[in-house]
Write a protein that holds these residues in place. Structure first.
Motif, PDB file in Angstrom:
ATOM      1  N   LYS A  11      50.976  64.535 -87.472  1.00  0.00           N
ATOM      2  CA  LYS A  11      49.561  64.255 -87.159  1.00  0.00           C
ATOM      3  C   LYS A  11      49.394  64.160 -85.640  1.00  0.00           C
ATOM      4  N   GLU A  96      42.501  65.258 -93.983  1.00  0.00           N
ATOM      5  CA  GLU A  96      41.893  64.732 -92.751  1.00  0.00           C
ATOM      6  C   GLU A  96      41.054  65.807 -92.067  1.00  0.00           C
ATOM      7  N   GLY A 209      52.390  64.746-101.114  1.00  0.00           N
ATOM      8  CA  GLY A 209      52.095  64.157 -99.813  1.00  0.00           C
ATOM      9  C   GLY A 209      51.087  63.048 -99.980  1.00  0.00           C
ATOM     10  N   SER A 211      51.722  59.161 -98.581  1.00  0.00           N
ATOM     11  CA  SER A 211      52.541  57.969 -98.321  1.00  0.00           C
ATOM     12  C   SER A 211      53.890  58.034 -99.032  1.00  0.00           C
ATOM     13  N   LEU A 230      55.449  66.307 -98.265  1.00  0.00           N
ATOM     14  CA  LEU A 230      54.763  66.484 -96.979  1.00  0.00           C
ATOM     15  C   LEU A 230      54.568  65.048 -96.509  1.00  0.00           C
TER      16      LEU A 230
HETATM   17  C1  3PY Z   1      50.580  61.170 -95.491  1.00  0.00           C
HETATM   18  O1  3PY Z   1      51.669  60.997 -96.023  1.00  0.00           O
HETATM   19  O2  3PY Z   1      49.867  60.212 -95.161  1.00  0.00           O
HETATM   20  C2  3PY Z   1      50.078  62.507 -95.217  1.00  0.00           C
HETATM   21  O3  3PY Z   1      48.926  62.681 -94.953  1.00  0.00           O
HETATM   22  C3  3PY Z   1      51.033  63.640 -95.232  1.00  0.00           C
HETATM   23  O4  3PY Z   1      50.435  64.824 -94.828  1.00  0.00           O
END
Ligand code: 3PY
Length: 249
Positions: A11, A96, A209, A211, A230
């Motif tokens: 990110k 996001e 993906g 958390s 992810l």
């Molecule tokens: C997360 O794990 O918060 C994610 O957005 C992974 O892309």
């Protein structure tokens, strides 16, 4: 049998100093991972990370790509530019970006096409909000998001992408889908891939993906349709990212 894949989504985190030390730590212990590793870094750090990762076996990726090939699009980064820096992957349609940048299913489909045309593997993110889940609309939402990009691809192109299931309600909230909840959606996603091409149903990685952390990774990774992760926050700490990548039984 699909080999597990662990992709870090940094990110908007990092600095020249922090990236150097994180990647050096990862490189030193990457051989311990029970699967393939990749990091998707902010665009401005692609050159630095590409150089550090040379011959490391850790793949490089970006977090977004333009839906245009070239031209007067201030601030945009094209798929060809990503390829110049040795990117293998690019994340497309992260929640996001859908939420804060208004990305639509249609735009996301174009981005995935552009990425593939340049030889990159798009990691296309799909997922429902808490309200949609509670209204029993998970399947409908996921199907709509999948149809949007599958409909612009030829069946044989479908083999060359990755799908990431990101329950929006589990991103940055500390909430996680249980392994069973995640598996149920991953199975739906695989059904959609099979409808398009039986081969894609076999070959395409579906990453979880939302958390993923060292403490929940093992149970999630045991599920038959969860082919890796992810990984957001935990990918910024080499020990945590590697602990996840070692959680495969
Ligand atoms: C997360 O794990 O918060 C994610 O957005 C992974 O892309």
């Amino acid at each position: 049998m699909r080999r597990k894949l662990f992709v870090g989504n940094w990110k908007m985190h990092g600095s020249l100093v922090a990236n150097g030390s994180l990647l050096r730590d990862l490189k030193a212990a990457a051989w311990e991972a029970q699967g393939d590793l990749a990091v998707c870094v902010p665009a401005c750090y692609l050159a630095q990370c590409s150089e550090i990762l040379i011959r490391s076996g850790i793949a490089l990726g970006a977090q977004d790509v333009s839906s245009h090939t070239t031209g007067a699009y201030t601030g945009e980064v094209s798929a060809r530019m990503l390829q110049d820096f040795g990117c293998k992957y690019v994340i497309v349609g992260h929640s996001e970006r859908r939420e804060y940048h208004g990305e639509t299913d249609e735009e996301i489909a174009h981005k995935a096409q552009r990425a593939m045309a340049a030889g990159l593997t798009p990691i296309v993110c799909v997922g429902e909000t808490l309200a949609e889940r509670e209204a029993g609309r998970t399947r409908e939402v996921i199907n709509m998001q999948m149809d949007a990009f599958l409909s612009v691809l030829e069946p044989e192109e479908t083999n060359d992408l990755i799908v990431a299931y990101e329950p929006i309600w589990a991103i940055g909230t500390g909430m996680t889908a249980t392994p069973e909840m995640a598996q149920e959606v991953h199975a739906m996603l695989r059904e959609k891939l099979v409808e398009k091409s039986a081969e894609a149903g076999e070959l395409v990685h579906i990453l979880y993906g939302g958390s993923m952390r060292p403490k929940n990774a093992r149970e999630l990774l045991q599920m038959p349709d969860i082919d890796g992760g992810l990984i957001g926050g935990a990918s910024l700490i080499a020990a945590d990212f590697l602990a996840i990548a070692k959680s495969v039984l």
